[in-house]
Design an enzyme around this catalytic site. Sequence first.
Site, PDB file in Angstrom:
ATOM      1  N   GLU A  37      -2.396   9.085   8.597  1.00  0.00           N
ATOM      2  CA  GLU A  37      -2.976   9.352   9.897  1.00  0.00           C
ATOM      3  C   GLU A  37      -4.068  10.400   9.687  1.00  0.00           C
ATOM      4  O   GLU A  37      -3.796  11.437   9.063  1.00  0.00           O
ATOM      5  CB  GLU A  37      -1.893   9.898  10.842  1.00  0.00           C
ATOM      6  CG  GLU A  37      -2.433  10.120  12.232  1.00  0.00           C
ATOM      7  CD  GLU A  37      -1.406  10.676  13.210  1.00  0.00           C
ATOM      8  OE1 GLU A  37      -0.204  10.748  12.870  1.00  0.00           O
ATOM      9  OE2 GLU A  37      -1.837  11.045  14.316  1.00  0.00           O
ATOM     10  N   ARG A 263      11.234  11.269   0.374  1.00  0.00           N
ATOM     11  CA  ARG A 263       9.974  12.006   0.371  1.00  0.00           C
ATOM     12  C   ARG A 263      10.018  13.099  -0.678  1.00  0.00           C
ATOM     13  O   ARG A 263      11.088  13.491  -1.143  1.00  0.00           O
ATOM     14  CB  ARG A 263       9.674  12.593   1.755  1.00  0.00           C
ATOM     15  CG  ARG A 263      10.735  13.571   2.252  1.00  0.00           C
ATOM     16  CD  ARG A 263      10.468  14.025   3.676  1.00  0.00           C
ATOM     17  NE  ARG A 263       9.349  14.942   3.750  1.00  0.00           N
ATOM     18  CZ  ARG A 263       8.220  14.690   4.425  1.00  0.00           C
ATOM     19  NH1 ARG A 263       8.078  13.567   5.085  1.00  0.00           N
ATOM     20  NH2 ARG A 263       7.254  15.586   4.471  1.00  0.00           N
ATOM     21  N   LYS A 273       1.875  18.107   7.420  1.00  0.00           N
ATOM     22  CA  LYS A 273       0.498  18.333   7.867  1.00  0.00           C
ATOM     23  C   LYS A 273       0.452  19.280   9.052  1.00  0.00           C
ATOM     24  O   LYS A 273      -0.448  20.097   9.166  1.00  0.00           O
ATOM     25  CB  LYS A 273      -0.127  17.000   8.262  1.00  0.00           C
ATOM     26  CG  LYS A 273      -0.961  16.395   7.161  1.00  0.00           C
ATOM     27  CD  LYS A 273      -1.678  15.172   7.647  1.00  0.00           C
ATOM     28  CE  LYS A 273      -0.780  13.974   7.662  1.00  0.00           C
ATOM     29  NZ  LYS A 273      -1.360  12.773   8.225  1.00  0.00           N
TER      30      LYS A 273
HETATM   31  P1  ATP Z   1       3.298  14.888   7.548  1.00  0.00           P
HETATM   32  O1  ATP Z   1       4.749  14.937   7.917  1.00  0.00           O
HETATM   33  O2  ATP Z   1       2.886  15.820   6.500  1.00  0.00           O
HETATM   34  O3  ATP Z   1       2.382  14.914   8.745  1.00  0.00           O
HETATM   35  P2  ATP Z   1       3.081  12.132   7.681  1.00  0.00           P
HETATM   36  O4  ATP Z   1       4.141  11.218   7.189  1.00  0.00           O
HETATM   37  O5  ATP Z   1       2.987  12.328   9.143  1.00  0.00           O
HETATM   38  O6  ATP Z   1       3.158  13.469   6.901  1.00  0.00           O
HETATM   39  P3  ATP Z   1       1.015  10.301   7.258  1.00  0.00           P
HETATM   40  O7  ATP Z   1      -0.441  10.532   7.223  1.00  0.00           O
HETATM   41  O8  ATP Z   1       1.586   9.516   8.353  1.00  0.00           O
HETATM   42  O9  ATP Z   1       1.657  11.723   7.204  1.00  0.00           O
HETATM   43  O10 ATP Z   1       1.530   9.771   5.847  1.00  0.00           O
HETATM   44  C1  ATP Z   1       0.924   8.759   5.118  1.00  0.00           C
HETATM   45  C2  ATP Z   1       1.915   8.224   4.133  1.00  0.00           C
HETATM   46  O11 ATP Z   1       2.316   9.261   3.237  1.00  0.00           O
HETATM   47  C3  ATP Z   1       3.172   7.718   4.806  1.00  0.00           C
HETATM   48  O12 ATP Z   1       3.498   6.455   4.256  1.00  0.00           O
HETATM   49  C4  ATP Z   1       4.210   8.740   4.474  1.00  0.00           C
HETATM   50  O13 ATP Z   1       5.478   8.150   4.367  1.00  0.00           O
HETATM   51  C5  ATP Z   1       3.720   9.304   3.139  1.00  0.00           C
HETATM   52  N1  ATP Z   1       4.196  10.673   2.960  1.00  0.00           N
HETATM   53  C6  ATP Z   1       3.987  11.720   3.781  1.00  0.00           C
HETATM   54  N2  ATP Z   1       4.616  12.820   3.332  1.00  0.00           N
HETATM   55  C7  ATP Z   1       5.245  12.460   2.184  1.00  0.00           C
HETATM   56  C8  ATP Z   1       6.085  13.148   1.232  1.00  0.00           C
HETATM   57  N3  ATP Z   1       6.395  14.428   1.373  1.00  0.00           N
HETATM   58  N4  ATP Z   1       6.543  12.447   0.175  1.00  0.00           N
HETATM   59  C9  ATP Z   1       6.222  11.150   0.008  1.00  0.00           C
HETATM   60  N5  ATP Z   1       5.450  10.451   0.864  1.00  0.00           N
HETATM   61  C10 ATP Z   1       4.966  11.081   1.939  1.00  0.00           C
HETATM   62 MG    MG Z   2       3.102  10.369  10.162  1.00  0.00          MG
END
Ligand code: ATP
Ligand code: MG
Length: 563
Positions: A37, A263, A273
């Site tokens: 995102e 994760r 984020k």
């Molecule tokens: P955050 O919680 O930091 O905002 P998010 O999952 O909301 O992370 P996205 O931009 O939606 O952020 O994530 C893009 C991809 O990265 C998704 O498929 C998510 O599952 C993966 N991802 C995010 N954080 C991790 C992590 N700590 N370990 C592995 N994969 C991750």
């Molecule tokens: Mg997300």
Amino acid sequence: MTTEPSIVKPLDFIRQIIAADLASGKHQTTITRFPPEPNGFLHIGHAKSICLNFGIARENQGSCHLRFDDTNPGQESSEYVEAIKKDVHWLGFDWGEQLHYASDYFEQLYGFAVQLIEAGKAYVCDLSGEEMRQQRGTPTEPGTKSPYRERSVAENLELFEQMRKGDFAEGERVLRAKIDMASPNFLLRDPVLYRIMHTSHHRTGDSWCIYPMYDFTHCLSDMLEGITHSLCTLEFENNRPLYDWVLDTLSTPCHPRQIEFARLNINYTVTSKRKLRQLVEEGHVLGWDDPRMLTISGLRRRGYTPASIRNFCEIIGVGKRESWIDMGVLENAVREDLNTHAPRVLAVLDPLKVVITNYPEGESEELEARNHPQDPEAGTRMLPFSRELYIERSDFMEDAPKKFFRLSLGREVRLRYAYFITCTEVIKDEEGEVIELHCSYDPETRGGNAPDGRKVKGTIHWVSAAHAPQAEVRLYDRLFTTEFPDSDKEQDFKSFLNPESLQVLNNCRVEPGLATAGASDRFQFERQGYFCTDEQEHRAERPVFNRIVTLRDSWAKVSAKKK
Ligand code: ATP
Ligand code: MG
């Protein structure tokens, strides 16, 4: 690219599934996607997902799409889109033609929503967010059916169209899936599919005032792109039945398989984020690319190499169980990479002047120094030597214990690549602080060996005062003082910020060649650690270095091997 492991490792559970799907003929090719995102910069957790998705595509001659999951206009921007693209490329991956945006599918998604309404599987609901929450039920009691659940298809179609046209205020109505208010899975209790937001979108502008929710958008975007395996983190396990419900209910021609993995969590940091954004916006760090942040851009500015991050992701592997990775594992990955590649140089971080009293005034000479102790191919360079030098303040001790093998009054030490020197006099200021040392050198020991075979225990680094440019060196420590800063329920994670995470040294002296180093060049400052010129602020007139990581191996070990 050097990500291919040299030893054949057993496949992780995701790669096993994919191999089986190819073997059985279920799929002819493998198509994955990385779906960030654009509401912030990528962090080390995303690197794990990037390496997994792009890695699997590469290993199977498939493809990996970069898709921006841009359905939340309030927090998203094209600045983040560009930063994310840059980071994925920097990590060494390429999406080729497969750059996508969920917002490109808004019209198609709207069409799918209309189909659900026509099939009696979605309805417009007038309850407020608060009312919906109250009627959601508990894990043991079913939720209450919305009074709007039985609206006619015709009424729903008309209301949904009015929602799109902007006839309603935010929060006045939503589109919900009609699934099961008694499901043990809350996400199936008539989840919201569309909500009204009178907010401009960074790509679609004001074309839309209704935006689809993640659970509706994600599966359909995967489907439209022909994704074979949709890999996401474990917290989406409960979303999988909804993912499948949408695709099954619409009888889509393609039904990607969602697979969840654990994760990445690293201690002494936060990988969310939202929290990283707080640190940036509230000024606790200097920006998204602050070298203390475990964002990809922060790691890049700090001096991490893309290969070291890819290797780290390979070391930690992919599994189904939540776990914590020690920050030391990441630091070690970059140390190992730089140990083989980084040229060795001499730099004095906290200079103390040394006058070689028996060295002729106004003269200088050049001494040969090796660029890498284990790699003869790295060659040598010439270092100027003269009467006035700087050494590290901590390499001198006045009342030194016997075991102190560096410089002390009356003791002899080796200057790396140069001569043996003996301290003959200590000069102090009025407060009694040592400001200068007088030493004598033995001209017979040029290159660092005595022809009479006499040994010295210590070897210290130095630079020639007249030749060494002044530099700024930034030393970084962990951003948080505690291992799990965001798992304390009572205390805000920011209360654990390490006040000493950044130390700026303004008066360092480095060997002459370093002034002309390019941006983001990496070195080992002998005995001190690995350093990188700052991507933004390094100038020939004012060199600026970031410490990437300290050295694990002590000088003693290195010099024992050498002599
Ligand atoms: P955050 O919680 O930091 O905002 P998010 O999952 O909301 O992370 P996205 O931009 O939606 O952020 O994530 C893009 C991809 O990265 C998704 O498929 C998510 O599952 C993966 N991802 C995010 N954080 C991790 C992590 N700590 N370990 C592995 N994969 C991750
Ligand atoms: Mg997300």
